[in-house]
Design a protein around this motif. Structure first.
Motif, PDB file in Angstrom:
ATOM      1  N   ASP A   1       0.720  -1.149   0.106  1.00 20.92           N
ATOM      2  CA  ASP A   1      -0.027   0.074  -0.128  1.00 20.92           C
ATOM      3  C   ASP A   1       0.917   1.331  -0.230  1.00 20.92           C
ATOM      4  OD1 ASP A   1      -1.952   1.593   0.244  1.00 20.92           O
ATOM      5  OD2 ASP A   1      -2.312   1.599   2.287  1.00 20.92           O
ATOM      6  N   ILE A   2       1.878   1.433  -1.007  1.00 23.71           N
ATOM      7  CA  ILE A   2       2.725   2.328  -1.006  1.00 23.71           C
ATOM      8  C   ILE A   2       2.644   2.992  -2.374  1.00 23.71           C
ATOM      9  CG2 ILE A   2       5.118   3.033  -1.001  1.00 23.71           C
ATOM     10  CD1 ILE A   2       5.267   0.608   1.030  1.00 23.71           C
ATOM     11  N   ARG A   3       2.509   4.244  -2.741  1.00 27.74           N
ATOM     12  CA  ARG A   3       2.620   4.994  -3.915  1.00 27.74           C
ATOM     13  C   ARG A   3       3.889   5.622  -4.013  1.00 27.74           C
ATOM     14  NH1 ARG A   3       2.182  10.547  -3.834  1.00 27.74           N
ATOM     15  NH2 ARG A   3       1.434  11.683  -1.802  1.00 27.74           N
ATOM     16  N   ARG A   4       4.507   5.758  -5.223  1.00 22.94           N
ATOM     17  CA  ARG A   4       5.543   6.748  -5.469  1.00 22.94           C
ATOM     18  C   ARG A   4       5.306   8.036  -5.107  1.00 22.94           C
ATOM     19  NH1 ARG A   4      10.287   5.235  -8.049  1.00 22.94           N
ATOM     20  NH2 ARG A   4       9.303   3.255  -8.652  1.00 22.94           N
ATOM     21  N   GLY A   5       6.150   8.417  -4.323  1.00 25.50           N
ATOM     22  CA  GLY A   5       6.077  10.060  -3.746  1.00 25.50           C
ATOM     23  C   GLY A   5       6.530  10.963  -5.030  1.00 25.50           C
ATOM     24  N   VAL A   6       5.959  12.152  -4.794  1.00 24.71           N
ATOM     25  CA  VAL A   6       6.207  13.284  -5.711  1.00 24.71           C
ATOM     26  C   VAL A   6       7.134  14.242  -4.672  1.00 24.71           C
ATOM     27  CG1 VAL A   6       5.277  15.467  -6.949  1.00 24.71           C
ATOM     28  CG2 VAL A   6       3.821  12.911  -6.808  1.00 24.71           C
ATOM     29  N   LEU A   7       8.146  14.599  -5.167  1.00 22.94           N
ATOM     30  CA  LEU A   7       9.109  15.610  -4.505  1.00 22.94           C
ATOM     31  C   LEU A   7       8.341  16.775  -3.915  1.00 22.94           C
ATOM     32  CD1 LEU A   7      12.564  15.269  -6.329  1.00 22.94           C
ATOM     33  CD2 LEU A   7      11.940  14.591  -3.965  1.00 22.94           C
ATOM     34  N   SER A   8       7.476  17.443  -4.802  1.00 24.73           N
ATOM     35  CA  SER A   8       6.846  18.500  -4.388  1.00 24.73           C
ATOM     36  C   SER A   8       6.053  18.351  -3.050  1.00 24.73           C
ATOM     37  CB  SER A   8       6.080  19.212  -5.596  1.00 24.73           C
ATOM     38  OG  SER A   8       5.262  18.501  -6.203  1.00 24.73           O
ATOM     39  N   ASP A   9       5.581  17.299  -2.743  1.00 25.77           N
ATOM     40  CA  ASP A   9       4.946  16.908  -1.615  1.00 25.77           C
ATOM     41  C   ASP A   9       5.708  16.344  -0.379  1.00 25.77           C
ATOM     42  OD1 ASP A   9       2.680  16.792  -3.177  1.00 25.77           O
ATOM     43  OD2 ASP A   9       2.400  14.819  -3.429  1.00 25.77           O
ATOM     44  N   LEU A  10       7.096  16.627  -0.573  1.00 25.01           N
ATOM     45  CA  LEU A  10       7.859  16.069   0.429  1.00 25.01           C
ATOM     46  C   LEU A  10       7.904  17.441   1.335  1.00 25.01           C
ATOM     47  CD1 LEU A  10      10.349  13.529  -0.887  1.00 25.01           C
ATOM     48  CD2 LEU A  10       8.092  13.137  -0.050  1.00 25.01           C
ATOM     49  N   SER A  11       8.078  17.149   2.883  1.00 27.46           N
ATOM     50  CA  SER A  11       8.503  18.211   3.443  1.00 27.46           C
ATOM     51  C   SER A  11       9.760  17.417   4.436  1.00 27.46           C
ATOM     52  CB  SER A  11       7.356  18.733   4.337  1.00 27.46           C
ATOM     53  OG  SER A  11       6.438  19.216   3.980  1.00 27.46           O
ATOM     54  N   LEU A  12      10.799  17.872   4.493  1.00 25.80           N
ATOM     55  CA  LEU A  12      11.904  17.596   4.883  1.00 25.80           C
ATOM     56  C   LEU A  12      12.508  18.336   5.928  1.00 25.80           C
ATOM     57  CD1 LEU A  12      13.650  15.780   1.931  1.00 25.80           C
ATOM     58  CD2 LEU A  12      11.986  14.756   3.402  1.00 25.80           C
ATOM     59  N   VAL A  13      13.192  18.117   7.121  1.00 28.51           N
ATOM     60  CA  VAL A  13      13.812  18.827   8.100  1.00 28.51           C
ATOM     61  C   VAL A  13      14.865  18.324   8.325  1.00 28.51           C
ATOM     62  CG1 VAL A  13      13.423  19.598  10.581  1.00 28.51           C
ATOM     63  CG2 VAL A  13      11.350  19.115   9.273  1.00 28.51           C
ATOM     64  N   VAL A  14      16.093  19.104   8.217  1.00 29.20           N
ATOM     65  CA  VAL A  14      17.420  18.713   8.521  1.00 29.20           C
ATOM     66  C   VAL A  14      17.573  19.172  10.239  1.00 29.20           C
ATOM     67  CG1 VAL A  14      19.877  19.218   8.015  1.00 29.20           C
ATOM     68  CG2 VAL A  14      18.187  19.360   6.329  1.00 29.20           C
ATOM     69  N   PRO A  15      17.907  18.178  11.007  1.00 32.41           N
ATOM     70  CA  PRO A  15      18.455  18.298  12.456  1.00 32.41           C
ATOM     71  C   PRO A  15      19.695  19.000  12.440  1.00 32.41           C
ATOM     72  CG  PRO A  15      18.381  15.952  11.979  1.00 32.41           C
ATOM     73  CD  PRO A  15      17.921  16.631  10.565  1.00 32.41           C
TER      74      PRO A  15
END
Length: 454
Positions: free
Chosen positions: A241-255
């Motif tokens: 149950d996994i779809r290939r993500g879209v980069l524009s939907d990614l929210s990433l946090v750099v610690p």
């Protein structure tokens, strides 16, 4: 490699097998030939040739008869020496258990991948009792990192043989365990993909424990798509149950806390280049301090690490008996540290762990994932660490530092190759999610991988 198929991804091999272009029996024979001909004979501790050939023959017949069990039918897989295999003693990378009682049945995940049609070719080397992030094993030898060109470099641990077997092109996938980074560390050192599932996502029955509050498992392989296929089958599922993500939907946090401390410039440079690629592709990236990361290490210094306390409980009788003399002295010494953790210390750690997990969740917006260098350094040269206990201890602690944060916070993670650092050695980029965010994490990793490897 002189062989044409053993170094291919699971997905590529699957297309060939399912189309009839590659026979599972021929692939199994090719795999064993590659293992035997390979220059480093410390990778595999035991081969399962009789079992594997029977499984390959059954797979070939199913496919000829139009009854394929799916994409993994006929695909070779290797197992870290922690997984029960019916009829064999589970030795956990140690000579202490060489005469242990043979397993009466396969570990649940071994049985699950067998049911999916996979071909178990052998068990691979590891740090003794999974208690080191470096991969050194004085009993069976230390596998050499295939990427090293200036002398033998560490494979990473504790799933050392798993990573090297895949990176060397001997098998397309090997299953490891991860208590403080033991899938993600060797994956990063060897330039492959390593997925640590959320603890409890897959059954641990029949897997020799290190610290049950932190133990998890996952595949080391060539692509995230391969990891998705393997994870699905290990859970007994048919489809993911996994779809290939879209980069524009990614929210990433750099610690900004801990993970860059003392990092090699080459690692930081490779990570920042990868981060820039993700941002250009549309990913939203921000940076944030996480004081709770520092508190995590302060707690371990005050009360002792939870992993050491639980490891001592597993090995208490062994450490008090004649078997202790047969153990790697570094492993025995580290396990004995857990004896110092009192009941009140352990309860304090449990309470603090729950509080920090909640605080971490509150510090992120919904859907955000962490992104950081998997490790602060590339794989070190092996030789200087063999005879220097102080250097070993310092290097092991630094190697485990970034990844163990996620284990303590009970999350999931994927290490992706993202370039090279010093001596041309691989650098890993680590995506981390909270507990049970595996689907979101794997979706994001699929999207990130497409950009990083494109």
């Amino acid at each position: 490699m002189t062989t044409s198929n053993t170094g291919r991804s699971v997905s590529t091999l699957s297309v060939l097998i399912q189309s009839g272009a590659l026979d599972p029996v021929a692939l199994a024979e090719e795999t064993f030939a590659a293992i035997r001909d390979f220059g480093d004979q410390t990778i595999f501790l035991s081969l399962l040739e009789e079992r594997a050939m029977a499984e390959a023959q059954a797979s070939a017949k199913r496919i000829r008869d139009g009854r394929s069990r799916g994409a993994l039918d006929g695909i070779p897989v290797a197992w870290k020496d922690l997984f029960d295999v019916e009829g064999l003693a589970t030795t956990a990378g140690s000579k202490v258990l060489a005469n242990a009682t043979s397993a009466e049945r396969d570990a649940d995940v071994v049985a699950a991948l067998c049911a999916a049609g996979m071909v178990s070719v052998g068990r691979v080397n590891m740090s003794e009792f999974a208690f080191s992030g470096l991969g050194i094993n004085p009993h069976y030898g230390t596998p050499r990192n295939p990427a090293s060109r200036d002398g033998a470099r560490l494979p990473g641990g504790s799933s050392s043989g798993s990573a090297v077997a895949v990176a060397a092109g001997l098998v397309p996938v090997s299953i490891g365990t991860d208590t403080g980074g033991s899938v993600r560390i060797p994956a990063a050192f060897n330039g492959i993909v390593g997925y640590k599932a959320t603890r409890g996502r897959c059954s641990m029955r029949g897997v020799f424990p290190l610290a049950k509050s932190h133990d998890s498992l996952g595949p080391l392989c060539r692509t995230v798509a391969d990891a998705v296929l393997i994870d699905t089958a290990m859970r007994g599922a048919i489809t993911a149950d996994i779809r290939r993500g879209v980069l524009s939907d990614l929210s990433l946090v750099v610690p900004e806390t801990i993970v860059f401390d003392g990092a090699e410039p080459g690692v930081v440079a490779a990570f920042e280049v990868a981060l820039a690629k993700l941002e250009r592709g549309g990913a939203k990236i921000r940076r944030q301090a996480f004081p709770l990361f520092s508190e995590l290490f302060e707690l371990a210094a005050r009360h002792g690490p939870m992993v050491s306390a639980e490891a001592f409980a597993v090995h208490k009788d062994r450490l008090a008996g004649p078997g202790a003399a047969e153990m790697d002295p570094r492993v025995a010494a580290r396990a004995r540290l857990g004896e110092k953790t009192t009941t009140s210390d352990y309860l304090a750690l449990l309470e603090a762990r729950g509080r920090l997990i909640a605080a971490f969740a509150a510090s992120l917006a919904p859907g955000e994932l962490l992104v950081a260098p998997t490790l602060p350094h590339v794989a070190p040269l092996t030789e200087p660490l063999l005879g220097d206990d102080d250097l070993f201890t310092k290097t092991n602690a630094k190697t485990l530092r970034n990844t163990l944060i996620n284990n303590f916070l009970d999350g999931c993670g994927v290490s992706l190759p993202c370039g090279t650092g010093d001596a041309g050695m691989p650098v890993g980029l680590l995506l981390s999610g909270q507990r049970n965010e595996d689907e979101r994490l794997l979706s994001a990793a699929l999207a990130a991988e497409a950009v990083l490897q494109g």
